[in-house]
Scaffold this active site. Structure first.
Site, PDB file in Angstrom:
ATOM      1  N   GLY A 177       9.078   9.892   3.132  1.00 28.09           N
ATOM      2  CA  GLY A 177       9.965   9.825   2.016  1.00 28.09           C
ATOM      3  C   GLY A 177      10.767  11.034   1.781  1.00 28.09           C
ATOM      4  N   ASP A 212       8.381  13.108  -2.056  1.00 30.17           N
ATOM      5  CA  ASP A 212       9.731  12.531  -2.559  1.00 30.17           C
ATOM      6  C   ASP A 212       9.151  12.362  -4.036  1.00 30.17           C
ATOM      7  OD1 ASP A 212       7.594  10.808  -1.966  1.00 30.17           O
ATOM      8  OD2 ASP A 212       8.678   9.375  -0.985  1.00 30.17           O
ATOM      9  N   ASP A 242       3.205  10.241  -7.948  1.00 34.38           N
ATOM     10  CA  ASP A 242       2.858   9.138  -8.608  1.00 34.38           C
ATOM     11  C   ASP A 242       1.397   9.198  -9.181  1.00 34.38           C
ATOM     12  OD1 ASP A 242       2.923   6.393  -9.471  1.00 34.38           O
ATOM     13  OD2 ASP A 242       2.345   5.570  -7.616  1.00 34.38           O
ATOM     14  N   GLY A 247      -0.665  11.167  -7.847  1.00 38.63           N
ATOM     15  CA  GLY A 247      -1.242  12.450  -7.452  1.00 38.63           C
ATOM     16  C   GLY A 247      -2.270  12.398  -6.443  1.00 38.63           C
ATOM     17  N   THR A 263      -1.928  11.660  -3.174  1.00 41.99           N
ATOM     18  CA  THR A 263      -1.573  12.144  -1.982  1.00 41.99           C
ATOM     19  C   THR A 263      -1.417  14.001  -2.033  1.00 41.99           C
ATOM     20  OG1 THR A 263      -0.145  10.306  -1.522  1.00 41.99           O
ATOM     21  CG2 THR A 263       0.437  12.183  -0.371  1.00 41.99           C
ATOM     22  N   LEU A 264      -1.015  14.460  -3.006  1.00 44.99           N
ATOM     23  CA  LEU A 264      -0.854  16.031  -2.977  1.00 44.99           C
ATOM     24  C   LEU A 264      -2.111  16.451  -3.330  1.00 44.99           C
ATOM     25  CD1 LEU A 264       2.708  16.537  -4.781  1.00 44.99           C
ATOM     26  CD2 LEU A 264       1.951  16.339  -2.457  1.00 44.99           C
ATOM     27  N   LYS A 317       6.280  10.469 -11.770  1.00 47.34           N
ATOM     28  CA  LYS A 317       6.148   9.580 -12.709  1.00 47.34           C
ATOM     29  C   LYS A 317       4.703   9.988 -13.628  1.00 47.34           C
ATOM     30  CE  LYS A 317       6.654   5.769  -9.455  1.00 47.34           C
ATOM     31  NZ  LYS A 317       6.511   4.551  -9.083  1.00 47.34           N
ATOM     32  N   ASP A 338      11.265   4.421  -0.040  1.00 48.72           N
ATOM     33  CA  ASP A 338      11.186   2.827   0.418  1.00 48.72           C
ATOM     34  C   ASP A 338      10.532   1.882  -0.469  1.00 48.72           C
ATOM     35  OD1 ASP A 338       8.658   3.946   1.432  1.00 48.72           O
ATOM     36  OD2 ASP A 338       8.421   2.109   2.462  1.00 48.72           O
ATOM     37  N   ARG A 395      15.481   3.245   2.370  1.00 43.36           N
ATOM     38  CA  ARG A 395      15.401   4.621   2.275  1.00 43.36           C
ATOM     39  C   ARG A 395      16.924   5.243   2.509  1.00 43.36           C
ATOM     40  NH1 ARG A 395      10.131   6.297   3.274  1.00 43.36           N
ATOM     41  NH2 ARG A 395       8.717   4.643   4.620  1.00 43.36           N
TER      42      ARG A 395
HETATM   43  P1  IMP Z   1       0.549   9.149  -4.971  1.00 46.82           P
HETATM   44  O1  IMP Z   1      -0.422   9.642  -3.900  1.00 46.82           O
HETATM   45  O2  IMP Z   1      -0.053   7.975  -5.775  1.00 46.82           O
HETATM   46  O3  IMP Z   1       1.071  10.314  -5.951  1.00 46.82           O
HETATM   47  O4  IMP Z   1       1.374   8.634  -4.279  1.00 46.82           O
HETATM   48  C1  IMP Z   1       2.731   9.369  -3.669  1.00 46.82           C
HETATM   49  C2  IMP Z   1       3.461   8.411  -2.731  1.00 46.82           C
HETATM   50  O5  IMP Z   1       3.518   7.066  -2.918  1.00 46.82           O
HETATM   51  C3  IMP Z   1       4.983   8.975  -2.536  1.00 46.82           C
HETATM   52  O6  IMP Z   1       5.039  10.178  -1.673  1.00 46.82           O
HETATM   53  C4  IMP Z   1       5.494   7.564  -2.156  1.00 46.82           C
HETATM   54  O7  IMP Z   1       5.635   7.667  -0.689  1.00 46.82           O
HETATM   55  C5  IMP Z   1       4.661   6.534  -2.618  1.00 46.82           C
HETATM   56  N1  IMP Z   1       5.388   6.249  -4.071  1.00 46.82           N
HETATM   57  C6  IMP Z   1       4.898   6.206  -5.194  1.00 46.82           C
HETATM   58  N2  IMP Z   1       5.691   5.606  -6.149  1.00 46.82           N
HETATM   59  C7  IMP Z   1       6.843   5.061  -5.548  1.00 46.82           C
HETATM   60  C8  IMP Z   1       8.058   4.714  -6.028  1.00 46.82           C
HETATM   61  O8  IMP Z   1       8.313   4.500  -7.102  1.00 46.82           O
HETATM   62  N3  IMP Z   1       8.754   4.262  -4.694  1.00 46.82           N
HETATM   63  C9  IMP Z   1       8.713   4.602  -3.746  1.00 46.82           C
HETATM   64  N4  IMP Z   1       7.353   5.138  -3.007  1.00 46.82           N
HETATM   65  C10 IMP Z   1       6.734   5.327  -4.185  1.00 46.82           C
HETATM   66 MG    MG Z   2       6.428   5.611   0.795  1.00 49.85          MG
END
Ligand code: IMP
Ligand code: MG
Length: 189
Positions: A52, A109, A112, A114, A116-117, A140, A168, A174
């Site tokens: 992303g 990118d 959301d 959190g 992943t980070l 978000k 995506d 993308r």
């Molecule tokens: P998290 O681990 O929930 O913070 O998700 C982060 C990852 O989810 C991002 O790096 C994106 O790849 C994917 N993601 C979360 N929200 C969206 C969105 O609205 N559109 C596309 N990808 C998203």
């Molecule tokens: Mg993605």
């Protein structure tokens, strides 16, 4: 009217523009300025989180005015759909042990839940970097489930599924040059 370029995607795929090309440009230049001053005199390693962040990262590093080395990691959590699986897998693309003494800045990118980070922070913190920080183009905030501090944020957005500029939906969109909220009829399918 939403313009996508000559018949690239039907305009009806999107319900709203979240960040235009011009706004993205402003965001990138503001964040590049902040990063350039924060890391002046340091050994900066910019780490793009695939897939992303690749477009955002490529624009960002060209606006950063201090030297930076570049690497990538892959974090997979979303599978093909639009809801997080909660299980984040991490893959490295270069030997991070070679970057002893560097300050690493992870580029994502969108922030959301959190998860992943948080997972990447845990992974990178064990590698002996001088510092570990993150930058996310979009945030978000109302979706957050894990406590994570992200030093550089491009734009806070509401809870909508967005695509374009690297982001995506099931690997589509993308290559859209701006960021748009996906219309519910596509998101639901
Ligand atoms: P998290 O681990 O929930 O913070 O998700 C982060 C990852 O989810 C991002 O790096 C994106 O790849 C994917 N993601 C979360 N929200 C969206 C969105 O609205 N559109 C596309 N990808 C998203
Ligand atoms: Mg993605």
């Amino acid at each position: 009217m939403i313009q996508t370029g000559p018949d690239k995607y039907p305009m009806s795929d999107f319900k709203e523009i979240i960040a235009s090309k011009a706004e993205i440009k402003q965001i990138v230049s503001r964040i590049a300025g902040q990063i350039s001053s924060s890391y002046a005199g340091k050994k900066l390693l910019v780490c793009g989180i695939l897939k992303g962040a690749f477009i955002f990262m490529s624009d960002l590093v060209r606006q950063i005015t201090i030297p930076a080395e570049l690497t990538f990691m892959k974090a997979s959590s979303y599978g093909g759909g639009a809801s997080s699986s909660g299980d984040v897998k991490v893959a490295e693309f270069s030997e991070l042990a070679a970057y002893g003494g560097f300050d690493i800045l992870g580029i994502d990118d969108i922030l959301d839940t959190g998860r992943t980070l948080c997972r990447l922070k845990e992974h990178l913190s064990a590698k002996g970097f001088a510092s570990v920080e993150f930058c996310a183009l979009l945030d978000k905030a109302e979706r957050r489930e894990s406590e994570i501090s992200v030093k550089y944020v491009g734009k806070k957005i509401k809870n909508e599924f967005v695509v374009g500029y690297g982001l995506d939906y099931a690997e589509k969109y993308r290559d859209l040059p701006f960021i748009a909220a996906l219309d519910d009829k596509i998101y639901g399918n």
